[in-house]
Structures are given as C-alpha cells and as structure tokens.
Design an enzyme around this catalytic site. Structure first.
Site, mmCIF file in Angstrom:
data_model
loop_
_atom_site.group_PDB
_atom_site.id
_atom_site.type_symbol
_atom_site.label_atom_id
_atom_site.label_comp_id
_atom_site.label_asym_id
_atom_site.label_seq_id
_atom_site.Cartn_x
_atom_site.Cartn_y
_atom_site.Cartn_z
ATOM 1 N NE ARG A 145 -6.076 0.780 -26.722
ATOM 2 C CZ ARG A 145 -5.115 0.497 -25.852
ATOM 3 N NH1 ARG A 145 -5.149 1.020 -24.638
ATOM 4 N NH2 ARG A 145 -4.097 -0.285 -26.185
ATOM 5 C CD GLU B 205 -5.956 7.890 -27.140
ATOM 6 O OE1 GLU B 205 -4.909 7.287 -27.440
ATOM 7 O OE2 GLU B 205 -6.676 7.568 -26.197
ATOM 8 C CG HIS C 28 -3.105 6.121 -24.528
ATOM 9 N ND1 HIS C 28 -3.890 5.577 -25.505
ATOM 10 C CD2 HIS C 28 -2.679 5.056 -23.787
ATOM 11 C CE1 HIS C 28 -3.930 4.263 -25.378
ATOM 12 N NE2 HIS C 28 -3.199 3.919 -24.338
HETATM 13 C C1 DGY Z 1 -1.317 -0.625 -23.785
HETATM 14 O O1 DGY Z 1 -0.291 -1.274 -23.562
HETATM 15 O O2 DGY Z 1 -2.317 -1.126 -24.300
HETATM 16 C C2 DGY Z 1 -1.273 0.826 -23.447
HETATM 17 O O3 DGY Z 1 -2.532 1.378 -23.380
HETATM 18 C C3 DGY Z 1 -0.460 1.550 -24.496
HETATM 19 O O4 DGY Z 1 -1.194 1.577 -25.693
#
Ligand code: DGY
Length: 328
Positions: A237, A266, A285
């Site tokens: 993240r 984001e 992402h």
């Molecule tokens: C997750 O599954 O956590 C991916 O990063 C999509 O948000």
C-alpha cells in the site's frame, strides 16, 4: 422482500448480475459517502456491503444499524475498522489466496521493467529515437542471481520467493513478523532484520499489509540504508512508504530506481514528482487485475457476502471472533 445490499466501486459484471437477481442492490462509485444522500439512505437499511476500498469507519457504521457483513473484494483490508466492526458483531471478509500468483507475477513485471528499463526503452523506440545501436547509457541491470529482499513473507511474499528462486536463481532475504521455516526450506530464504535486508538487497520488495505497525515503515532512514544501486519495489500500500522520502532518495541517487504499483494518494496526483522520473516504473494499483483473478475475487467476495446474509459462516473471515459471538 429482498434484502438490501450496497455494491461499492468494483464487482465483476456476472457476479453483480447474479446478486441483482437475489437482492435489492444499489451500486455506488466515485462518491463522497459522507455527503451522498442516496448512499446514506440505502446504508440505513443495508444488511450487506460488498466492494473495493470503501472506508468503513465508526461514522459509517453509526449510520448502518442493520449491517451484518462487509465483504471486501481485496485481500488488503486497511479500509476497514476491524475493531469497531467486531465490537458491533458485524462480519468482515476479504479475498485471500485467489490473487496470490497474479500479484507475485505483477511484482516480477515491475521489477523486470525497472531493472531492464523496459518502459523507457519502449518509449524510445515508439518515439522514433532508435536511430543507432544503443550503448551503456541505455543498459539495464540483471536480476538473475542477484539478491531480492522480501519484506512481508505472507502468501504473496512466498509466491514472490518461489519465482525468485526457481525462475531467476536469486538469493533470497526476507523480513516478516514471524519466521517462516517452510519458506526457508523451500526457497532457501534467509531471515534477517529489516536493516540487514535493506543494506544487503539489490531489490528490496515491500509486500506487507498496511497496519498501524507498517504505516510509514520505509522512510528516510531506511532509504539511507539501501545500496545506491538498489531498485525498490512497492506492491503493498502507498502509505507503508513515506513518499516524500522516496522522492528525495531517488532525486539524490541514494537508490537507483523504483517500481511502484501503489501510491500515498490514489489515483496519483498529476503533480507527483514520481511521474517525472524515468527511473520510476508506475502502475495504477493493478497487482491483482487480470480478468481471471478479478472474477475469482468477485466470486469469493459474493460467496462471503451471501453466507453472512444467510446466517452461515463466510469462507474467508477477517474477524472470526464475530462468528463465535453470533453462534454462542
Ligand atoms: C488487494 O487485494 O488488496 C489489492 O491490492 C487490491 O486492492
């Protein structure tokens, strides 16, 4: 009467259609949930929420008196206040396993792209600047037989280790909350402190969940520990990294390059300096975003939601304690 549910942001079409046949579904996307009247009205009666990255906090829950389950269409669940959900006996679920290999593939995609400068060279060819054989100014660096440092040896970390070991013959260092003997045996991975990992890895790869402990985990000090030749990869993240420190580390040559699937904000702001850097490979992402995997995630999330609504135990609960409390 059909049960009311909220679908937020993303659910693959066949799954959405199937839910629409059974439930009273309201679909929301790109809204300010705090001020959207329609959302707030539906929330009051909704028994379930399914979707991606909806911020489920105390304020939202105060307006959701009938909620039984929140089903995330993602493995990460930093958008959910689990403590608050558990306190209110509301089930929370995510979508582990089905995306593991796809995210690990993406990590190698951005790693190779950054190390071999693929987007930069692609741009050079397409912009018709390939007019002579290219020399050292355009060479990349090898990834095979180098050292990868995996920060977070969960399911995805291990799938990255598998590719590193058997695909690229890499030396593997890892750092994790707990030691993973299995991974050490299978992939010849060596556990080490975060500082050791950072100073010894050619490619530090961040793949931890975002938690209070990992927020801002990689900042100025950590970049200073990395090799000047390091290529840093973040597929966790954005907020696990202090982005202004990453920018500074790239600008001053403290590290060589970066591959990023995630950002502090984001979608990323158009003014973000990272977007100006040739030695930064960016993705919006999309770690898990292949059609096959997104469909599997949607299907698993829907199974979780329906189980919860029908008084059954959802297959992949984040807070199984709620199930114990509900069935006591
Ligand atoms: C997750 O599954 O956590 C991916 O990063 C999509 O948000």
């Amino acid at each position: 009467m059909k049960k009311k549910i909220i679908v937020y942001e993303r659910l693959e079409k066949p799954v959405l259609k199937s839910l629409q046949e059974k439930y009273d579904v309201k679909f929301f996307k790109n809204i300010d949930t705090q001020t959207n009247e329609e959302f707030m009205n539906h929330l009051k009666e909704a028994e379930g929420i399914i979707g991606l990255a909806l911020e489920v906090n105390k304020t939202l829950l105060d307006n959701a008196p009938n909620l039984k389950i929140v089903s995330n269409v993602s493995v990460g669940y930093n958008n959910l206040d689990i403590e608050e959900l558990t306190k209110r006996h509301i089930m929370a679920t995510n979508t582990p396993d089905v995306l593991t290999d796809t995210v690990a593939d993406t990590v190698f995609g951005i790693l190779l792209a950054a190390a071999r400068r693929i987007p930069e060279l692609d741009n050079l060819v397409k912009s018709k600047q390939w007019v002579e054989a290219l020399g050292p100014d355009y060479y990349g660096v090898d990834i095979h037989h180098k050292t990868i440092g995996i920060i977070g040896m969960g399911r995805i970390g291990q799938a990255i280790a598998q590719r590193a070991k058997f695909g690229f013959d890499m030396n593997i260092l890892y750092h994790s909350r707990t030691r993973k003997q299995d991974a050490e045996t299978k992939f010849d991975a060596t556990y080490c402190s975060l500082d050791d990992l950072l100073s010894k890895s050619d490619f530090p790869v961040l793949i931890t969940p975002l938690t209070p402990e990992t927020r801002g985990l990689i900042s100025k000090r950590e970049f200073q520990l990395m090799k000047p030749s390091a290529i840093f990869i973040n597929a966790s993240r954005g907020k696990t990294v202090v982005e202004k420190d990453l920018i500074a580390a790239l600008q001053t040559g403290e590290i060589a390059a970066a591959g990023l699937d995630v950002f502090e904000q984001e979608p990323v702001s158009p003014n973000n300096s990272l977007l100006e850097m040739k030695n930064v490979v960016t993705l919006p992402h999309v770690g898990s975003s292949t059609y096959e995997t997104e469909l599997k995630m949607s299907e698993l999330a829907a199974r979780n939601l329906e189980a919860g609504l029908n008084g059954e135990k959802p297959p992949t609960m984040i807070n199984p304690k709620v199930w114990e409390l509900l069935t006591k």
